[in-house]
Design a protein around this motif. Structure first.
Motif, short mmCIF file in Angstrom:
data_model
loop_
_atom_site.label_atom_id
_atom_site.label_comp_id
_atom_site.label_asym_id
_atom_site.label_seq_id
_atom_site.Cartn_x
_atom_site.Cartn_y
_atom_site.Cartn_z
N LEU A 90 0.82 -1.20 0.00
CA LEU A 90 0.00 0.00 0.00
C LEU A 90 0.86 1.26 0.00
N TRP A 104 -6.73 1.41 -7.27
CA TRP A 104 -7.47 0.55 -6.35
C TRP A 104 -7.23 1.03 -4.92
N TYR A 118 -7.77 0.60 -0.84
CA TYR A 118 -7.95 -0.43 0.19
C TYR A 118 -8.92 0.08 1.24
N ARG A 161 -11.04 -5.00 1.82
CA ARG A 161 -11.38 -5.24 0.41
C ARG A 161 -10.83 -4.08 -0.42
N VAL A 162 -10.93 -4.22 -1.72
CA VAL A 162 -10.47 -3.17 -2.61
C VAL A 162 -11.64 -2.62 -3.41
N ILE A 166 -3.42 0.53 -3.57
CA ILE A 166 -2.60 -0.62 -3.91
C ILE A 166 -1.48 -0.13 -4.81
N VAL A 214 -8.19 -8.56 0.72
CA VAL A 214 -6.76 -8.33 0.78
C VAL A 214 -6.37 -8.00 2.22
N PRO A 232 -2.96 -5.75 4.22
CA PRO A 232 -1.69 -5.02 4.02
C PRO A 232 -0.49 -5.93 4.24
#
Length: 384
Positions: free
Chosen positions: A48, A318, A320, A333-334, A362, A375, A377
């Motif tokens: 990230l 994207w 996060y 999630r993204v 991302i 997802v 980190p």
């Protein structure tokens, strides 16, 4: 006994389906429990990058040069050989201090001759004045003697000036910015011997390309100049401390031999470092503050920008979204955020979009992402 065995066999046949069903359910339950770790493995680690609050993304960098706001190029009125160079770059001087001196032997000889001629002419003039009063000479003879006296006096004054011109003195208190000559060098009249700058404030100039000058809004620039808003910063060493500067002016004509215009910034002279005229600098300019375009631009890694198969013409980044906003390392999630790409810089690409300070994007592997993908980190482990 036969009947009992028959009954036993029939009962076994009736129980068998239930036993089999029980076994299948048990197996399915076991498989379901075993699938949990697999599901956990579907939470993908991602790298990230966090958007910060600074205007760094919108700052343009240019090489600049320091100029003293109050400065003077010191030079001799006459040429000659330097006999003494009294200062070096960085020296502080007071008004009247000697900066340099020429070999004055010729000037001194001319002064001696002029003084002798003057003394002779003065004596002759006085005798002729007395003789005129006594009526011993004509008026024309006296007038001729008087003219010679006045000429000799003027020559003496000129010779004294020529001798004084062999000494170069500071016209005001200041700091010697540079000394572009060497001692015992033969210099010409009006050739710069030293550059003296007055402490207090300095100017920094840099070249702004023509296409960017065209974007400058004059009304906004006047407002920035009047209010004293800080729109530029100056670095005197790479990656060093930044000093705020004010936009002063830009030339109305293009610089000779280029398609750029000279821009001048002004700032107080730093107290913690020595800054001299001619030093190189790096200028960081908030171009948005001088133009009508006021959208917020964000710098993101080039690898953070991608497109989706269903909309290949629309760039996205994207974002996060954590399950637990209080835990920065929690799974999440993204979500895709459409952006408009801008200028590519050495440290990323500028984008505009529905983003905010603190958003975590991302930074790599964005081509494999999809909406609502789970997802977490990625944390760099020690030693890796």
């Amino acid at each position: 006994m036969t009947l009992q065995r028959g009954m036993s066999t029939g009962a076994g046949q009736r129980w068998y389906p239930w036993v089999l069903l029980s076994v299948i359910v048990s197996l399915l339950t076991a498989c379901s429990e075993a699938a949990s770790p697999l599901e956990q493995q579907q939470i993908h680690p991602v790298k990230l990058v966090t958007l910060d609050a600074g205007r760094e993304a919108g700052l343009l960098r240019y090489p600049g040069v320091v100029l003293a706001s109050e400065r003077s190029a010191l030079s001799f009125r006459t040429g000659g050989e330097l006999a003494e160079l009294s200062v070096s770059a960085g020296d502080e001087v007071k008004a009247g201090d000697q900066v340099a001196r020429l070999d004055d032997r010729d000037a001194q000889s001319q002064l001696d001759n002029a003084r002798s001629s003057y003394e002779l002419a003065a004596a002759t003039h006085e005798r002729m004045r007395v003789s005129l009063e006594r009526g011993a000479i004509s008026r024309s003879s006296y007038d001729e003697a008087r003219a010679q006296f006045l000429s000799a006096r003027a020559n003496l004054s000129q010779a004294e000036d020529q001798l004084s011109y062999t000494v170069l003195r500071a016209p005001f208190d200041g700091v010697i910015a540079q000394v572009p000559v060497d001692n015992y060098q033969v210099v010409g009249a009006q050739q710069t011997i030293a550059e003296l700058q007055q402490p207090g404030s300095i100017d920094v100039t840099f070249q702004l390309p023509e296409q960017q000058v065209r974007q400058i809004d004059e009304q906004r620039t006047d407002a920035v100049r009047t209010s004293g808003t800080e729109v530029a910063w100056v670095e005197f060493s790479h990656g060093g401390k930044r000093y705020p500067a004010h936009y002063r002016k830009h030339d109305s004509s293009v610089s000779e031999g280029s398609l750029s215009y000279e821009v001048t910034l002004t700032l107080p002279e730093p107290e913690d470092i020595t800054v001299l005229s001619g030093m190189s600098t790096t200028v960081l300019l908030d171009m948005q503050a001088l133009t009508q375009e006021q959208k917020q631009a964000w710098r993101v890694p080039v690898s953070a920008l991608t497109t989706r198969d269903e909309q290949p013409e629309q760039p996205v980044v994207w974002r996060y979204v954590a399950d637990d906003p209080e835990d920065p390392q929690s799974p999440g999630r993204v979500e895709a955020v459409t952006v408009t790409p801008g200028r590519v810089t050495a440290r990323g690409i500028l984008v505009e979009g529905d983003l905010a300070v603190g958003d975590r994007l991302i930074a790599a592997g964005t081509q494999a992402l999809q909406e609502d993908l789970r997802v977490q980190p990625w944390v760099k482990e020690q030693g890796l």
